[in-house]
Design a protein around this motif. Sequence first.
Motif, mmCIF file in Angstrom:
data_model
loop_
_atom_site.group_PDB
_atom_site.id
_atom_site.type_symbol
_atom_site.label_atom_id
_atom_site.label_comp_id
_atom_site.label_asym_id
_atom_site.label_seq_id
_atom_site.Cartn_x
_atom_site.Cartn_y
_atom_site.Cartn_z
ATOM 1 N N GLU A 117 99.548 60.793 33.985
ATOM 2 C CA GLU A 117 100.013 59.867 35.030
ATOM 3 C C GLU A 117 99.236 60.064 36.325
ATOM 4 O O GLU A 117 98.810 59.107 36.961
ATOM 5 C CB GLU A 117 101.508 60.075 35.306
ATOM 6 C CG GLU A 117 102.425 59.468 34.293
ATOM 7 C CD GLU A 117 103.893 59.667 34.656
ATOM 8 O OE1 GLU A 117 104.208 60.477 35.577
ATOM 9 O OE2 GLU A 117 104.734 59.032 34.001
ATOM 10 N N ARG A 118 99.088 61.312 36.738
ATOM 11 C CA ARG A 118 98.380 61.598 37.993
ATOM 12 C C ARG A 118 96.904 61.231 37.908
ATOM 13 O O ARG A 118 96.336 60.677 38.847
ATOM 14 C CB ARG A 118 98.538 63.069 38.377
ATOM 15 C CG ARG A 118 99.943 63.421 38.827
ATOM 16 C CD ARG A 118 100.008 64.861 39.270
ATOM 17 N NE ARG A 118 101.351 65.263 39.642
ATOM 18 C CZ ARG A 118 101.670 66.486 40.039
ATOM 19 N NH1 ARG A 118 100.734 67.424 40.126
ATOM 20 N NH2 ARG A 118 102.909 66.786 40.358
ATOM 21 N N LEU A 119 96.287 61.534 36.791
ATOM 22 C CA LEU A 119 94.855 61.244 36.649
ATOM 23 C C LEU A 119 94.579 59.745 36.554
ATOM 24 O O LEU A 119 93.514 59.282 36.965
ATOM 25 C CB LEU A 119 94.278 61.975 35.443
ATOM 26 C CG LEU A 119 94.229 63.497 35.567
ATOM 27 C CD1 LEU A 119 93.714 64.124 34.273
ATOM 28 C CD2 LEU A 119 93.390 63.931 36.756
ATOM 29 N N ALA A 120 95.534 58.981 36.044
ATOM 30 C CA ALA A 120 95.365 57.523 35.949
ATOM 31 C C ALA A 120 95.258 56.886 37.341
ATOM 32 O O ALA A 120 94.700 55.795 37.489
ATOM 33 C CB ALA A 120 96.533 56.912 35.175
ATOM 34 N N GLN A 121 95.769 57.572 38.358
ATOM 35 C CA GLN A 121 95.716 57.055 39.727
ATOM 36 C C GLN A 121 94.378 57.337 40.406
ATOM 37 O O GLN A 121 94.141 56.853 41.503
ATOM 38 C CB GLN A 121 96.850 57.656 40.555
ATOM 39 C CG GLN A 121 98.224 57.318 40.028
ATOM 40 C CD GLN A 121 99.323 58.091 40.721
ATOM 41 O OE1 GLN A 121 99.122 58.668 41.782
ATOM 42 N NE2 GLN A 121 100.497 58.116 40.110
ATOM 43 N N ARG A 122 93.512 58.091 39.769
ATOM 44 C CA ARG A 122 92.223 58.461 40.354
ATOM 45 C C ARG A 122 91.116 57.536 39.857
ATOM 46 O O ARG A 122 91.184 57.011 38.756
ATOM 47 C CB ARG A 122 91.852 59.898 39.982
ATOM 48 C CG ARG A 122 92.776 60.934 40.541
ATOM 49 C CD ARG A 122 92.262 62.293 40.143
ATOM 50 N NE ARG A 122 93.069 63.355 40.682
ATOM 51 C CZ ARG A 122 92.807 64.639 40.497
ATOM 52 N NH1 ARG A 122 91.746 65.020 39.819
ATOM 53 N NH2 ARG A 122 93.590 65.549 41.012
ATOM 54 N N ASP A 123 90.114 57.432 40.668
ATOM 55 C CA ASP A 123 88.934 56.661 40.283
ATOM 56 C C ASP A 123 87.848 57.643 39.843
ATOM 57 O O ASP A 123 86.913 57.920 40.585
ATOM 58 C CB ASP A 123 88.458 55.806 41.470
ATOM 59 C CG ASP A 123 87.306 54.900 41.100
ATOM 60 O OD1 ASP A 123 87.193 54.530 39.916
ATOM 61 O OD2 ASP A 123 86.513 54.559 42.001
ATOM 62 N N GLU A 124 88.047 58.221 38.652
ATOM 63 C CA GLU A 124 87.141 59.231 38.135
ATOM 64 C C GLU A 124 86.843 58.948 36.673
ATOM 65 O O GLU A 124 87.520 58.128 36.041
ATOM 66 C CB GLU A 124 87.787 60.629 38.215
ATOM 67 C CG GLU A 124 88.062 61.110 39.608
ATOM 68 C CD GLU A 124 88.757 62.470 39.618
ATOM 69 O OE1 GLU A 124 89.093 62.996 38.543
ATOM 70 O OE2 GLU A 124 88.954 62.996 40.717
ATOM 71 N N GLN A 125 85.870 59.673 36.150
ATOM 72 C CA GLN A 125 85.568 59.575 34.727
ATOM 73 C C GLN A 125 86.817 59.949 33.939
ATOM 74 O O GLN A 125 87.529 60.887 34.294
ATOM 75 C CB GLN A 125 84.430 60.526 34.367
ATOM 76 C CG GLN A 125 84.101 60.526 32.894
ATOM 77 C CD GLN A 125 82.963 61.484 32.553
ATOM 78 O OE1 GLN A 125 82.357 62.079 33.433
ATOM 79 N NE2 GLN A 125 82.693 61.637 31.280
ATOM 80 N N THR A 126 87.077 59.204 32.882
ATOM 81 C CA THR A 126 88.243 59.504 32.064
ATOM 82 C C THR A 126 87.813 60.199 30.777
ATOM 83 O O THR A 126 86.700 60.010 30.287
ATOM 84 C CB THR A 126 89.027 58.224 31.716
ATOM 85 O OG1 THR A 126 88.151 57.312 31.050
ATOM 86 C CG2 THR A 126 89.584 57.568 32.974
ATOM 87 N N TYR A 127 88.703 61.013 30.278
ATOM 88 C CA TYR A 127 88.490 61.739 29.034
ATOM 89 C C TYR A 127 89.645 61.408 28.096
ATOM 90 O O TYR A 127 90.726 61.012 28.553
ATOM 91 C CB TYR A 127 88.455 63.250 29.290
ATOM 92 C CG TYR A 127 87.276 63.692 30.128
ATOM 93 C CD1 TYR A 127 86.054 63.976 29.524
ATOM 94 C CD2 TYR A 127 87.377 63.816 31.510
ATOM 95 C CE1 TYR A 127 84.958 64.372 30.274
ATOM 96 C CE2 TYR A 127 86.288 64.215 32.275
ATOM 97 C CZ TYR A 127 85.079 64.493 31.653
ATOM 98 O OH TYR A 127 84.007 64.885 32.399
ATOM 99 N N PRO A 128 89.470 61.625 26.808
ATOM 100 C CA PRO A 128 90.561 61.354 25.861
ATOM 101 C C PRO A 128 91.775 62.246 26.147
ATOM 102 O O PRO A 128 91.641 63.358 26.663
ATOM 103 C CB PRO A 128 89.965 61.684 24.495
ATOM 104 C CG PRO A 128 88.500 61.837 24.696
ATOM 105 C CD PRO A 128 88.259 62.089 26.149
ATOM 106 N N ASN A 129 92.943 61.750 25.775
ATOM 107 C CA ASN A 129 94.178 62.527 25.974
ATOM 108 C C ASN A 129 94.097 63.887 25.294
ATOM 109 O O ASN A 129 94.617 64.882 25.813
ATOM 110 C CB ASN A 129 95.388 61.753 25.453
ATOM 111 C CG ASN A 129 95.711 60.546 26.297
ATOM 112 O OD1 ASN A 129 95.032 60.258 27.295
ATOM 113 N ND2 ASN A 129 96.729 59.812 25.910
ATOM 114 N N SER A 130 93.429 63.956 24.138
ATOM 115 C CA SER A 130 93.309 65.230 23.416
ATOM 116 C C SER A 130 92.522 66.252 24.238
ATOM 117 O O SER A 130 92.806 67.452 24.178
ATOM 118 C CB SER A 130 92.644 65.018 22.055
ATOM 119 O OG SER A 130 91.344 64.465 22.225
#
Length: 175
Positions: A117-130
């Motif tokens: 939830e917190r990382l979804a609010q950032r404008d950064e590279q995303t990684y898989p949930n795993s």
Amino acid sequence: MQHKPWILAVDGHDGTGKTTLTRRLAQALDAEYVRPYGDPYGPALLEAAEAKNFTAVMGIADQAYRQVLAQYGESPILVFDRLWITLFTLLPEADHHLWPHRPATAICWIDLHTTLERLAQRDEQTYPNSWHKRYVDRYLELGKKYDCTIINTQENDEEQALALLVAWAKDVMAR
């Protein structure tokens, strides 16, 4: 009694509030805030770890640590935003004994759902949930294994978490 500088580390996965709290802890202690694994070291560490080049991981981490000490070694207190526990998330356990720099460390921790939830609010590279699950679990596991103080930043708001960190740091430095 430890000699100058006092080194304290705050570690944890992305999204735990670690950087905000580490900056505030450094301010509360009138200490230097340092981020050894910022650019260029952090990306290089991840790249070497993904390539399973653990000798390079150790070398990059050591270079980052030495660079901080060269720059801030005369400061009375250094508060590291990530250090050896982060390194240990990248290394096989058989290599942990090779890392000599293990100052008192507190871990900021939250569960996977809150992390995402917190990382979804950032404008950064995303990684898989795993990928995030691995690190969320690993920080908690290593924190317990190495007897680090664990601050749950999901159960404590920022002021409560900061108060816990300040109390922890003062206790460490009083020993």
